[in-house]
Design an enzyme around this catalytic site. Structure first.
Site, mmCIF file in Angstrom:
data_model
loop_
_atom_site.group_PDB
_atom_site.id
_atom_site.type_symbol
_atom_site.label_atom_id
_atom_site.label_comp_id
_atom_site.label_asym_id
_atom_site.label_seq_id
_atom_site.Cartn_x
_atom_site.Cartn_y
_atom_site.Cartn_z
ATOM 1 N N GLU A 348 51.084 42.992 47.297
ATOM 2 C CA GLU A 348 50.624 44.212 46.637
ATOM 3 C C GLU A 348 51.819 44.830 45.915
ATOM 4 O O GLU A 348 52.918 44.907 46.474
ATOM 5 C CB GLU A 348 50.059 45.184 47.681
ATOM 6 N N CYS A 423 35.585 44.791 41.073
ATOM 7 C CA CYS A 423 34.915 46.028 40.689
ATOM 8 C C CYS A 423 34.580 46.037 39.204
ATOM 9 O O CYS A 423 34.168 47.064 38.665
ATOM 10 C CB CYS A 423 35.777 47.243 41.042
#
Length: 467
Positions: A348, A423
């Site tokens: 990340e 998404c």
């Protein structure tokens, strides 16, 4: 010259909505008579309309090829049109589809995912029907509100980002959250505190961020302001603390966050804890997470649990397998997967999220994880040097997708199974297309509705190595 001026003026016209765009607004077309010239076809965007409806709308720019139009009247309504329950629906940009039966919303989201895949040459039959909610209201565990220059607080007006709609309620926020937000709004009004003027770059209050755990019940309130909470503000700040502590005992974190930057973002240069902790506890699937004001966490916990369950079901993780997770955030997927595999490595780019992921793993007694704060594109190589070829890879990138360079690195690393949580159906389809050259096939796609009454939809997909 007179004809040119008439063409430039707005016109009220009748038309029929053919479909919706990817922002949820109706699309139509009209022919504009320009006198001696041939009629011009103008494509219209008309918010708050549904497919098949005949409407009367004011065309703002009838001389242009594309124009936004304001809905004046629905002449023939869709059978799926319903009264919007929120009093702010006509102006607020928070929800676009409260006027649409929920079943129709879900059907549109499934169609959106299929169209995105068709555009990249995939079989739309791979897409299952969108999983909806039993109760599609009060589902959000985080909201951000903005202060207008006069000190009133609300959400941005649809199509006009600079205008703020003062709120009396919010039907997609949790009930306790809404009450706490209204308390802060009343406090600002009672003390006559100014809001931030984005054009003049002056004023005190900028944003209010609220988040709540649906499991623990804990609430965080984060007030973003341009000054520190002392000096002339000390008395007003003390009143805010007393109001919150007396009336809203579920608030376990009350923060004052100083932001003097011109950029209109919820960021903090100096954080003051007015009451409680600087974080709250949340839980999903039996795992506990610490959430700070800037922690990314799924905003719909009910549907987020379904996403995690879907990902586990598709991936079928095994105790002797190694797993790589890209865009791992604070470990929402990492922890339940790490409990089921031999070793998990997460990447990340946001360092604070990686620190949270490490802490969350420790809090839950999970010791087989390795988390790296790095850009996914470069972090893959570093992790693969230590991990070797992963049996399983999961990625949950931002709306822009992972990108071709990351997807090609994934393809070259040759994991047996890939679970892609997305998404954005468009960027998802483009990313998955990159994997075909490396011997992968798209096995199934399951849309999940995390954002009822908006056009957004999440997907969970399984991609398998077949060569």
């Amino acid at each position: 010259m007179k004809m040119a001026r008439e063409i430039m003026e707005p016109r009220v016209m009748e038309t029929e909505i053919s479909h919706l765009d990817n922002k949820g607004s109706g699309q139509a077309a009209v022919w504009i008579d320009r006198g001696q010239d041939k009629p011009r076809k103008v494509k219209l965007t008309i918010p708050k309309t549904l497919p098949g409806e005949k409407v009367r709308a004011t065309v703002a720019w009838p001389h242009a090829k594309r124009s936004k139009a304001a809905l004046e009247e629905v002449m023939e309504a869709s059978p799926e049109r319903v009264p919007a329950p929120c009093p702010h629906f006509d102006l607020c940009g928070g929800c676009a589809w409260q006027h649409w039966q929920y079943e129709g919303q879900l059907r549109q989201k499934t169609a959106h995912v299929k169209e995105s895949l068709i555009g990249q040459g995939f079989d739309p039959a791979l897409v299952k029907d969108t999983i909806g909610m039993d109760n599609p209201w009060h589902y959000r565990n985080k909201m951000e509100f903005t202060f207008a220059a006069d000190g009133s607080m609300g959400l941005h007006e649809q199509g006009n980002f600079r205008n703020i709609i003062p709120l009396e309620t919010c039907l997609i926020a949790g009930g306790d959250m809404k009450d706490a937000v209204m308390e802060v709004a009343a406090w600002a009004k009672d003390h006559g505190l100014s809001g931030y003027n984005k054009e003049k770059h002056e004023g005190l209050l900028r944003h209010l961020m609220v988040r709540q755990s649906f499991i623990t019940g804990e609430i965080m309130l984060g007030l973003f302001a341009t000054e520190t909470p002392d000096g002339e503000l000390a008395q007003a700040v003390e009143d805010l603390k007393q109001r919150i502590e007396e009336k809203h005992p579920k608030v376990k974190s009350l923060l004052w966050l100083v932001n003097t930057d011109w950029a209109d973002r919820t960021q903090s240069e100096d954080t003051h804890v007015l009451a409680g902790r600087d974080f709250i506890y949340d839980e999903i699937g039996g795992y506990r997470y610490r959430l700070w004001f800037d922690t990314f966490f799924q905003t719909n916990p009910v549907q987020a649990q379904k996403l995690i369950d879907l990902a586990l079901e598709m991936a079928q993780p095994k105790k002797d397998e190694k797993m790589l997770e890209l865009f791992c955030g604070v470990g929402t997927f990492s922890l339940p997967f790490a409990s089921r595999v031999e070793k998990l490595a997460g990447i990340e780019i946001v360092e604070s999220s990686i620190e949270s992921a490490k802490r969350n793993a420790a809090d839950n007694g999970i010791d087989n994880t390795y988390f790296l704060a790095e850009n996914a594109r470069y972090g893959i190589d570093r992790v693969l040097d230590q991990l070797g070829t992963p049996d399983l890879l999961l990625l949950d990138p931002p709306r822009s997708g992972a990108g071709g360079k990351v997807m090609r690195k994934i393809g070259r690393s040759q994991p047996k199974r890939i679970v892609y949580v997305s998404c954005n159906p468009e960027s998802f389809a483009v990313d998955v297309k990159e994997l075909e050259q490396f011997g992968y096939t798209l096995d199934q796609v399951q849309p999940v509705d995390l954002f009822p009454h908006t056009m957004h939809v999440e997907c969970c997909a399984l991609i398998e190595l077949i060569k």
